[in-house]
Enzyme design. Structure first.
Site, short mmCIF file in Angstrom:
data_model
loop_
_atom_site.label_atom_id
_atom_site.label_comp_id
_atom_site.label_asym_id
_atom_site.label_seq_id
_atom_site.Cartn_x
_atom_site.Cartn_y
_atom_site.Cartn_z
N GLU A 73 -16.38 -14.57 9.01
CA GLU A 73 -15.10 -14.14 8.42
C GLU A 73 -14.27 -13.25 9.35
O GLU A 73 -13.80 -12.19 8.95
CB GLU A 73 -15.35 -13.40 7.10
CG GLU A 73 -15.95 -14.28 6.02
CD GLU A 73 -16.05 -13.55 4.69
OE1 GLU A 73 -15.62 -14.11 3.67
OE2 GLU A 73 -16.59 -12.43 4.66
N VAL A 74 -14.07 -13.68 10.57
CA VAL A 74 -13.27 -12.90 11.51
C VAL A 74 -11.80 -13.32 11.36
O VAL A 74 -11.45 -14.48 11.57
CB VAL A 74 -13.74 -13.12 12.96
CG1 VAL A 74 -12.89 -12.30 13.92
CG2 VAL A 74 -15.21 -12.75 13.09
#
EC number: 3.2.1.52
Length: 502
Positions: free
Chosen positions: A308-309
């Site tokens: 989840e960057v």
């Protein structure tokens, strides 16, 4: 009445209770997770605490002084005979329990004795759990034969201690329930965006400035040691997760220069994004932190995250864009994340640790060391991911269908129970690369007040799926009576054994 007369009366009372409940016991086999082979007869023995004794077999590799087994027998005695907790010594089963280490894991309970054979101390520990906590009913035990072994080697549970701080007693209580359910890996998601409760020796400001409170809401080095030892005595390994480059907002409070400054137009906005992967100081910091993690957490695995960057901040930063151009990444920020994660995984390998990463790392086509374990968390198409990852030769963990922080009305454990981890398109060799899975309890809406009722017995569904023969355990209606009984046993365990004095 004399003391001996009083004891005799109690023994007769126990046997009377056993006779009364005998018919009911026949209908409910309380063993959870279900063993690979289980044969019970109607023959029963009534147990007396004064006649309980424990003896290691002459040829046993383990003898008195084996801390794991000795401590286990002391714990379990309190469950079997809660009125006799003052009795000294290692007291188990009517005449003796013999622990011998041979080729197959097997438990045999017959008249006058129980014989447990295991190839390892950990197998013996699980066998004792099956015998003394699941086969005993009101001071009485059936004649039983069990041959057992786990279907998957990695049977994990994730706790998130960043979004809400979980006090030490809540973690220890969870570890006890894990052991009872034969879950054997505690995935400690110890830090995240909201807080950094891990107290680092190398970088003390990470918790001083990043925890919810620098004294009351942290895990000291002593706390971590206590968790690891508590887990070890129950046959559970502790795998820490230090998730980066995203999920690191709390890190930046105590480590200036670590996070990427976000820009609005040509000027900094005052907010920060993921770890800055373009500066050397980031990698020096991560190398020092991982060296400390290696020292503090002895397990061979370390979870590096990688999920989840958000690329928006990197995209806004002119220095990052220049770095991208220099490296030939163009405008593909997945390549920048890949560059960072590859560097961190190489550091971990140099420390003789095996990396676990979330599936995003694989999805971004990063050059992943072959021994890296990939963990699937996205729920929609996890069968497709299982097929792709194993085809690439990677070992895989499945957690996507077991995010039980999500709740719904009714018996939602049935959804977890219906999961088939090896039901995907692939060869037999690919399916062997699925080494297990994890129950995940994320902390957005979970703290110490509701952790246990959300976890148990719902986590037990995945525990049986990861331990037991799938073909024998696909019918949730047949499993339900055992699960109800197991829940009662778990409550009794917490009542009589667990003492979390801090």
């Amino acid at each position: 009445m004399s003391r001996s007369g009083s004891h005799s009366h109690r023994v007769r009372r126990w046997c009377l209770i056993a006779a009364v409940v005998a018919v009911w016991v026949q209908q409910v086999e309380g063993v959870w997770p279900l063993p690979q082979q289980l044969h019970q007869s109607a023959d029963r023995d009534c147990l007396s605490p004064q006649r309980f004794s424990f003896t290691y077999g002459r040829d046993s590799a383990a003898q008195t002084g084996c801390s794991v087994l000795d401590a286990a027998f002391k714990r379990y005695f309190s469950i079997i005979f809660p009125d006799f907790t003052t009795l000294s010594g290692l007291l188990i089963l009517s005449n003796d329990v013999v622990l011998m280490f041979v080729v197959a894991d097997m438990l045999s309970v017959s008249e006058g004795q129980a014989v447990l054979r295991s190839v390892s101390v950990w197998g013996a520990l699980r066998g004792v759990t099956s015998c003394l906590l699941s086969l005993l009913f009101f001071y009485f035990i059936n004649k039983t034969e069990i041959v057992d072994f786990p279907r998957f080697a990695f049977r994990g549970l994730l706790l998130d201690t960043s979004r809400h701080y979980l006090p030490l007693y809540a973690i220890l209580k969870t570890l006890d329930a894990m052991a009872y359910s034969k879950l054997n890996v505690f995935h400690w998601h110890i830090v995240d965006d909201p807080s950094f409760p891990y107290q680092s020796r190398t970088f003390p400001d990470l918790s001083n400035k990043g925890a919810f409170h620098p004294f009351t809401h942290i895990y000291t080095q002593s706390d971590v040691i206590r968790v690891i030892e508590h887990a070890r005595m129950r046959g559970i390994r502790v795998v820490p997760e230090f998730d980066s480059p995203g999920h690191t907002q709390s890190w930046g409070k105590g480590q200036p220069g670590l996070l990427t400054p976000c820009y609005k137009g040509s000027v900094p906005s005052g907010s920060f994004g993921p770890v800055d992967p373009t500066v050397d100081t980031t990698y020096k910091f991560m190398e020092s932190l991982l060296k400390e993690v290696k020292f503090v957490f002895p397990d061979s695995y370390v979870h590096l995250g990688g999920d989840e960057v958000s690329f928006a901040c990197w995209q806004s930063n002119p220095n990052v864009r220049k770095f991208m151009e220099k490296m030939g990444f163009g405008k593909d920020f997945t390549k920048l994340e890949s560059f960072y994660m590859e560097s961190i995984m190489n550091m971990t390998a140099a420390l003789n640790k095996t990396s676990i990463v979330w599936q995003d790392v694989f999805d971004y086509h990063e050059r992943i060391p072959q021994d890296t374990v990939l963990e699937i968390w996205k729920g929609a198409k996890y069968q497709t991911e299982l097929s792709r990852m194993t085809q690439a030769g990677h070992r895989v963990l499945l957690s996507a269908p077991w995010y039980i922080n999500h709740i719904s009305y009714g018996q939602d454990w049935r959804n977890s129970y219906a999961v088939q981890p090896q039901n995907f398109s692939g060869t037999d060799e690919q399916k062997k690369l699925v080494i297990g899975g994890e129950v995940a309890m994320w902390g957005e809406y979970v703290d110490a007040t509701n952790l246990s009722p959300r976890l148990w017995p719902r986590a037990c569904a995945a525990a049986e799926r990861l331990w037991s023969n799938e073909e024998k355990t696909l019918n949730a209606d047949l499993a339900f009576p055992r699960l109800k009984e197991f829940r009662c046993e778990l409550l009794r365990y917490w009542k009589y054994v667990c003492n979390y004095s801090l």
